[in-house]
Structures are given as structure tokens and as C-alpha cells.
Design an enzyme around this catalytic site. Structure first.
Site, PDB file in Angstrom:
ATOM      1  N   GLU A 134     -17.386  -3.248  40.398  1.00  0.00           N
ATOM      2  CA  GLU A 134     -16.896  -3.920  41.592  1.00  0.00           C
ATOM      3  C   GLU A 134     -17.440  -3.357  42.902  1.00  0.00           C
ATOM      4  OE1 GLU A 134     -15.497  -1.470  39.851  1.00  0.00           O
ATOM      5  OE2 GLU A 134     -13.352  -1.925  39.866  1.00  0.00           O
TER       6      GLU A 134
ATOM      7  N   ASP B  91     -12.864  -0.712  37.482  1.00  0.00           N
ATOM      8  CA  ASP B  91     -11.899   0.393  37.437  1.00  0.00           C
ATOM      9  C   ASP B  91     -10.869   0.162  36.333  1.00  0.00           C
ATOM     10  OD1 ASP B  91     -13.233   1.516  39.478  1.00  0.00           O
ATOM     11  OD2 ASP B  91     -11.695   1.206  41.022  1.00  0.00           O
TER      12      ASP B  91
ATOM     13  N   ASP C  28      -7.599   0.506  36.171  1.00  0.00           N
ATOM     14  CA  ASP C  28      -6.205   0.093  36.360  1.00  0.00           C
ATOM     15  C   ASP C  28      -6.087  -1.438  36.304  1.00  0.00           C
ATOM     16  OD1 ASP C  28      -7.351  -0.625  38.705  1.00  0.00           O
ATOM     17  OD2 ASP C  28      -5.899   0.364  40.003  1.00  0.00           O
TER      18      ASP C  28
ATOM     19  N   GLU D  50      -5.714  -3.692  38.632  1.00  0.00           N
ATOM     20  CA  GLU D  50      -6.568  -4.435  39.561  1.00  0.00           C
ATOM     21  C   GLU D  50      -7.982  -4.559  38.994  1.00  0.00           C
ATOM     22  OE1 GLU D  50      -5.844  -6.014  42.446  1.00  0.00           O
ATOM     23  OE2 GLU D  50      -3.738  -5.506  42.113  1.00  0.00           O
TER      24      GLU D  50
ATOM     25  N   TYR E 144     -10.732   9.371  38.247  1.00  0.00           N
ATOM     26  CA  TYR E 144     -10.116   8.202  38.868  1.00  0.00           C
ATOM     27  C   TYR E 144      -8.888   8.604  39.692  1.00  0.00           C
ATOM     28  CZ  TYR E 144      -8.838   3.353  39.448  1.00  0.00           C
ATOM     29  OH  TYR E 144      -8.551   2.137  39.991  1.00  0.00           O
TER      30      TYR E 144
ATOM     31  N   ARG F 167      -6.431   6.734  41.012  1.00  0.00           N
ATOM     32  CA  ARG F 167      -5.154   6.020  40.922  1.00  0.00           C
ATOM     33  C   ARG F 167      -4.508   6.415  39.609  1.00  0.00           C
ATOM     34  NH1 ARG F 167      -7.975   1.348  42.969  1.00  0.00           N
ATOM     35  NH2 ARG F 167      -7.528   1.238  45.197  1.00  0.00           N
TER      36      ARG F 167
ATOM     37  N   HIS G  34      -4.752   8.324  32.271  1.00  0.00           N
ATOM     38  CA  HIS G  34      -4.856   9.430  31.335  1.00  0.00           C
ATOM     39  C   HIS G  34      -4.990  10.796  31.961  1.00  0.00           C
ATOM     40  CE1 HIS G  34      -5.007   7.017  27.755  1.00  0.00           C
ATOM     41  NE2 HIS G  34      -5.885   6.217  28.338  1.00  0.00           N
TER      42      HIS G  34
END
Ligand SMILES: [Zn+2]
Ligand SMILES: [Zn+2]
Length: 687
Positions: free
Chosen positions: A7, A85, A87, A89, A320, A322, A367
Site C-alpha cells: 500500500e 499491512d 492488521d 485495515e 509493525y 500497530r 504477534h
């Protein structure tokens, strides 16, 4: 040759760099969508509440070209690999990529994937060679439950926003207002706190502190007389929990009487209670903890912290960002130990890696905690990398925090010294001495520096009262929220999730429902009116427990334990009924205007708060006939402009970072990032 879809362009660049340098990686083409491209259009609600809440997605106009290009590219590649990503989103962007490339048959509320063997989804927590290789070798399918959880949140928030906002327009007569599901709860937290502060009965009391010599100085607080304690604690209930404050029972007359009584009294150390306590490092950063520290230590608003973290992640430097997990993988903890041994010596390292227990229930999605992708890559090693100052600061914070988790605990000798007088007064002092600094070596060297001296006093020493400080104090109301404490409370109460804290706060600030007073958030008169009206009109919807339950239900969808349609129906039926009731009530609410006490010096009308590009100012109500404007300046005491000798005022840059400028702006353009800095580092321009 497979086509990898991500993205963001930064992420695409990192991918390309890694793939090109690897044997297994030469044959990929990487394409970036640059964020979301298929969404509910803003022009209407675009959710059909009569037809199972069917969303009417549209390709965003500015993304049409990109979509065409992606479709063209896909024709030339036999396999599509979704690498957005990890998550919800990210999964949703992957879903829409799959849709426009013809892999999805939509049959709301379900969808089926076709031609599956040509579509892969790869999931990774960090953009490094080893993580990418592992992901490419173990491709998964699109995670449909995550897509559904994202859709449920989007639809839920869309309905609340688009159905409640017009109600606010009618009630308050302002057609630019907006209400949101979670944003209103955050606003309510701030508003209820403000009311609690106004309601708080401030009471004066006296605090007595003795300055003794032994011959080293000891500063000790008066705590009791003849065994009777002076200090009392009071607990009050708050909207978000409870608040405890302390005061003494000493009033002015008593304070003076004690002072007289103590003159000529004799003092002796009657006990020294000593204990060596271990201080353990805090857990590694989760999103919420990173945002809190970003604000406290660097002064960054949560949105800025997230933007910087996103960039560090996309450049392959951190995992990551988030996440609500405290886990640290073996990939990190063992190299971290080696680094600690090398940089600080064996006594700072642990035998076995230290773990932290996570409260979160969403382990599948998140994780790992936020940590550097290479344990040994300190800021020094990154010297040559192109990084902004802000990226460097945040990286260093993440590096230190993660490393500290694998360092030995600190040992601190705590001594509580009791001093008693012959007349029965007791004073108490606490002394701390760092015996071994452990993780403090990197997390707070200043604490060690301040607390390195051993206690000199011994039991039964007689001491001399040099001076008694008699201070008038006032009981303190609960604090206003800062961004940091608001995020902390939201996480504790289960309001919002790692991906949403920052946007929730920025929306209520941008709409001027709350304003920043120094570090703290307080509601504007408009925000207070909206919060009071909505929480009164929809007591369930904007209740803390209800909102937390909703988040849990969304998690349940993500875990495949709940159906999207059940959640939407359960929510919408009572909501629609309540909304209908409220729409019948057509009484208008007056928003008390935020105005200055002094009138306009030109025409005598009121001066009303307005918000512009650079924040709040006061304008004459007689506008446009009278154009008088008074800036809302926050003067900093005792500081003056080196160029024109004007007073220094506190301002905020467009990214929300605090800086100091001259009150005579724009005539004088002097600015500085901090007070007390040498003039040569003063910067000319602030972005
Ligand atoms: Zn005027
Ligand atoms: Zn100046």
C-alpha cells in the site's frame, strides 16, 4: 513473474531493495496502491440499512488511474501476492485489490474467492530479508474474518456519523458538526473530567518540612505527633474510575503553633528502615505505550508518532507498529543479549530472556511488540541512513525500550529515616541509593546520577533542626487528560484499538471540540454542549461499557466467532428507534459562546473565539463591519525575543509540535524549539 501489491511507495522501495539482493527474489514486480482506493463515498451514507446494510463501495476518483494501471499490470503476471499491512485495515486493502482484479464474487454479507491458486496473501511483522523469505515460502489465503471485522467497523461508524450528524446540525444550528461513535466517547471522557474539576472543592492545608543537619542535610516531612498521623487520604469517584488525593489536617493557626512548639525541641533519629528493592524494566512498546511516551518524552501528538513509526516500519527498521502485544521473538531476544554483553558487560545481561504478560485477547492479529528489526542496530549504526530528526528520536526511544527489557533489573537501597522530637513530633525522609543500575543505565541514567550517594545518617544520631518550612498548599482536583493519559484510559477501558487512538484524538481536536491548554485537553464550549447533549440523548450509545463491548464484538468477528450481520442488526434496531424519538424533539440548544470578558476596543461588541490555520484567535462579533482581531497568545514568563525584545509566546507547528515564537509575528519572525537554548541553534523556519 508474480506481482506483489503493497500500500505504500516506501514499503515498495524496501521490498525492491531486499528482493533484488536475494537469489530467491529477483523475479518479483512490486506495486503500491498508495493507501485505500475503494471505499464508501462521502457524498451519501452509502449503506443500505433496509438491505442488510449493503455497502455501496466506489473507487475513489483520484485513484481511478492507479486502478487501471494495476489491472493492466495484473494481465502480465501469472500470480498476485497481496502484501499489505497485517492488521484489519491492511487486509481490507488486500480484499479490494483482489476484488478489482476479479478474484472476488461479492454477495453481501458474504463473498467468495475464485481462481485462488493465482492469489496469495503474505503476512509479516517486519520488512526484512528473513521475514520476507519466510512469508513468501509460506503464503496464506486472504483472511476473510479480518476483512469482515474492518467492514463492520466502517459501516457501524458510517451509520452513526451520517445519521447523528444531521441531528446535531438541527439541534445546534451549525451544519458542519459531526458526531462519531468512538470520538464522542473520547470527547465525553474529557468533558466529564472538566465538570469534575469544576466541582472539586479546593481546600487549603499546611505542609511542614524540616531541614535537619546530621551533619549532612536531611529534608524530612512532618508526619505525626504522639502517633497520630497528620496526613489524610480522600477518595472520590470519577466518570472513568476514582481519584485519591492527600492533605494534612494542619491549618494555618496549627502550623504556626507547631512551628513555635518545635523551637528548642530536641531531635533524634529513632529508626532507619532499609530494604533493597529490585526495579524491573517496563514492558516493550505497544502502540498505546509508544504514543504515550512519544507525547511525554518528545512532545509528539499521537498522530505524528504514528506517522513516524509507519515510516520506520516501511523502511524495515522496526516491527509493525500497530500492536497490543508484549511478545518479543527469539529473533530479537538472543541477539539483544549478545549486544548487551558487548556494549555494557555480562553483568547487565540476563541468563534467560525476560517475557511480559499481555492483557490483550487479539494475539492472532498482533504477534509482537514494537522493537528494532536488528537488536544491535543502534542509532550510531544508522548514521548513514537518510532519516529525519524525528525518525531518529523515535527510533532511539524504541531501541532503548526494547533493549532494556532484556537487561538486568536495577537494585535500589531504600531507607526510610524517622526523626522524633522529645515532644513527640515525628518527621520522615526517604533516601534512595542505586546499588546496581541495570536497565536504568539506558532508560534513566539521570535517576542513577541523582541517587548514587549512600545514606550518611545512622540510628540514634542526634540531629539539628536548621529550618522549618511551613508551606500553604491546596488540595488538587483530578488532572485534565493529556493525549498520553487519554490514550492510557481508552486502552484500559477498551475504547478503540491500536489502529484508532490517534485518529480519534485528532478528529476531536481538529473539529475544535477540545482544545489544548499547554499539555492538557479541555472541552471548548461547543464540545461540552455536544457531549452533554449526545450522552443525555443516547445514554447507551456513548456509555463506556457499551463502547467497549462493541470493540469486543468486532474482535469476535475478526476471530470468526461472530457474524457481521448479527452485530449490525443488534446495534441498529435499538439505535434507529432511539434516533426517531430524538428527531421528534425539535428544540434548539444554544451553544454558550466562548468570548473574552473585555469588549472589542474598536466598537465595544463581544470578542468571540474563532479557529484559523494557526489555531485559536478572538474576532469581533461585529465582523465584517469591524475587523478587530485579538490573537490568543500564551506568553512565557521572563523570556524575551532576542531580535526585537518582544515577549516569547508558545505556539504549535502544523504537525502539532510545540515551539516558541515572538509575540510580534508576522513583523518579527524569531522562533526557537525550546526555551533556554543557545542562540546559534535558533532556527529560522518552522514547517
Ligand atoms: Zn469590533
Ligand atoms: Zn521579535
Amino acid at each position: 513473474m508474480p506481482l506483489i501489491v503493497v500500500e505504500s511507495p516506501t514499503k515498495a522501495r524496501t521490498f525492491n531493495r531486499i528482493l533484488k539482493s536475494k537469489e530467491w527474489g529477483g523475479d518479483y514486480f512490486v506495486f503500491a496502491t498508495v493507501g485505500h482506493f475503494r471505499d464508501l463515498p462521502a457524498s451519501s451514507m452509502s449503506v443500505d440499512t433496509e438491505k442488510s446494510f449493503t455497502p455501496e463501495y466506489e473507487i475513489m476518483e483520484k485513484k481511478l488511474k492507479m486502478v487501471e494501471k494495476l489491472k493492466e499490470l495484473a494481465k502480465d503476471h501469472d500470480k498476485i501476492i497481496l502484501a499489505t499491512d497485517l492488521d484489519r485495515e491492511g487486509e481490507s486493502i488486500s480484499y479490494h485489490v483482489a476484488y478489482i482484479l476479479g478474484f472476488v464474487d461479492e454477495a453481501w454479507p458474504d463473498f467468495t474467492l475464485k481462481n485462488k491458486k493465482n492469489l496469495e496473501r503474505i503476512v509479516f511483522h517486519e520488512i526484512t530479508a528473513s521475514a520476507l523469505e519466510e512469508a513468501l515460502q509460506n503464503p496464506e489465503a486472504l483472511r476473510e474474518d479480518l476483512v469482515k471485522a474492518q467492514q463492520a467497523r466502517r459501516i457501524l461508524d458510517r451509520i452513526v456519523g451520517y445519521e447523528l450528524s444531521p441531528l446535531l446540525w438541527k439541534k445546534l444550528g451549525k451544519n458542519w458538526l459531526s458526531a462519531g461513535r468512538v470520538q464522542t466517547v473520547a470527547l465525553r471522557l474529557i468533558n466529564e473530567r472538566e465538570k469534575e474539576i469544576q466541582k472539586f472543592d479546593k481546600a487549603p492545608y499546611y505542609l511542614l518540612t524540616g531541614n535537619f543537619t546530621n551533619p549532612d542535610p536531611i529534608r524530612a516531612k512532618l508526619v505525626s505527633k504522639d502517633g497520630e498521623q497528620y496526613e489524610i487520604k480522600t477518595k472520590i469517584d470519577l466518570f472513568d474510575g476514582s481519584y485519591e488525593y492527600t492533605k494534612t489536617t494542619i491549618d494555618k493557626a496549627q502550623g504556626e503553633a507547631i512551628e513555635k512548639d518545635l523551637l528548642g525541641d530536641d531531635f533524634e533519629i529513632t529508626s532507619i528502615d532499609q530494604d533493597v528493592v529490585n526495579r524491573y524494566p517496563p514492558p516493550p512498546y505497544t502502540t498505546s505505550l509508544l504514543q504515550q511516551d512519544g507525547f511525554r518524552k518528545l512532545g509528539y501528538p499521537s498522530k505524528l508518532t504514528m506517522r513516524i513509526a509507519q515510516s520506520l516500519y516501511e523502511k524495515g527498521l522496526i516491527t509493525y507498529h500497530r500492536t497490543d502485544s508484549f511478545n518479543l521473538s527469539a529473533k530479537y531476544v538472543f541477539p539483544a543479549k549478545d549486544y548487551i554483553v558487548k556494549a555494557y558487560g555480562k553483568k547487565y545481561a540476563l541468563e534467560k530472556p525476560r517475557g511480559f504478560r499481555t492483557k490483550s485477547k487479539n494475539a492472532q492479529e498482533a504477534h509482537e511488540a514494537i522493537r528494532p528489526t536488528k537488536a544491535e542496530r543502534s542509532l550510531k549504526e544508522l548514521k548513514k541512513k537518510k532519516m529525519s530528526v524525528q525518525e531518529k528520536k523515535l527510533y532511539e526511544m524504541i531501541f532503548n525500550r526494547a533493549l532494556a527489557t532484556q537487561m538486568k533489573e536495577a537494585e535500589i537501597k531504600v531507607s526510610v529515616v524517622s526523626i522524633k522530637s522529645t515532644k513527640g513530633y515525628e518527621f520522615q525522609a526517604t533516601h534512595q541509593q542505586v546499588i546496581f543500575d541495570g536497565f536504568l543505565r539506558i532508560l534513566s541514567p539521570a535517576f542513577t546520577k541523582k541517587n548514587i550517594a549512600a545514606l550518611q545518617a545512622t540510628n540514634s544520631d542526634t540531629v539539628l533542626l536548621e529550618k522549618l518550612d511551613v508551606e500553604e498548599k491546596e488540595t488538587k482536583p483530578p488532572y485534565r487528560y493529556s493525549e498520553a493519559s487519554l490514550i492510557k484510559t481508552m486502552e484500559e477501558k477498551g475504547i478503540g484499538r491500536p489502529s484508532t487512538y490517534a485518529s480519534i484524538i485528532s478528529v476531536i481536536v481538529d473539529k475544535h471540540y477540545v482544545e489544548k491548554e499547554y499539555r492538557y485537553l479541555k472541552p471548548t464550549t461547543l464540545g461540552a454542549t455536544i457531549s452533554d447533549y449526545l450522552s443525555d440523548a443516547f445514554p447507551d450509545l456513548f456509555d463506556l461499557t457499551f463502547t467497549a463491548t462493541m470493540e469486543d464484538s468486532l474482535d469476535a468477528i475478526a476471530q470468526g466467532e461472530k457474524k457481521l450481520l448479527d452485530l449490525l442488526t443488534d446495534f441498529y434496531t435499538p439505535f434507529a428507534k432511539e434516533l426517531k424519538e430524538r428527531q421528534k424533539d425539535t428544540d434548539m440548544i444554544d451553544v454558550v459562546e466562548d468570548k473574552l470578558e473585555e469588549p472589542c476596543p474598536k466598537c465595544g461588541s463581544d470578542l468571540i473565539a474563532r479557529y484559523g490555520k494557526y489555531g485559536k484567535f478572538y474576532a469581533c462579533k461585529g465582523y465584517p463591519a469591524c475587523k478587530y482581531i485579538k490573537p490568543n497568545l500564551r506568553y512565557v514568563d521572563k523570556y524575551f525575543c532576542p531580535l526585537c525584545k518582544g515577549r516569547i509566546v508558545m505556539r504549535y507547528s502544523r504537525t502539532g509540535k510545540r515551539f516558541y515564537g515572538c509575540e510580534n509575528y508576522p513583523d518579527c519572525k524569531h522562533v526557537q524549539w525550546a526555551l533556554n537554548i543557545p542562540e546559534k541553534v535558533v532556527k529560522k523556519k518552522i514547517g
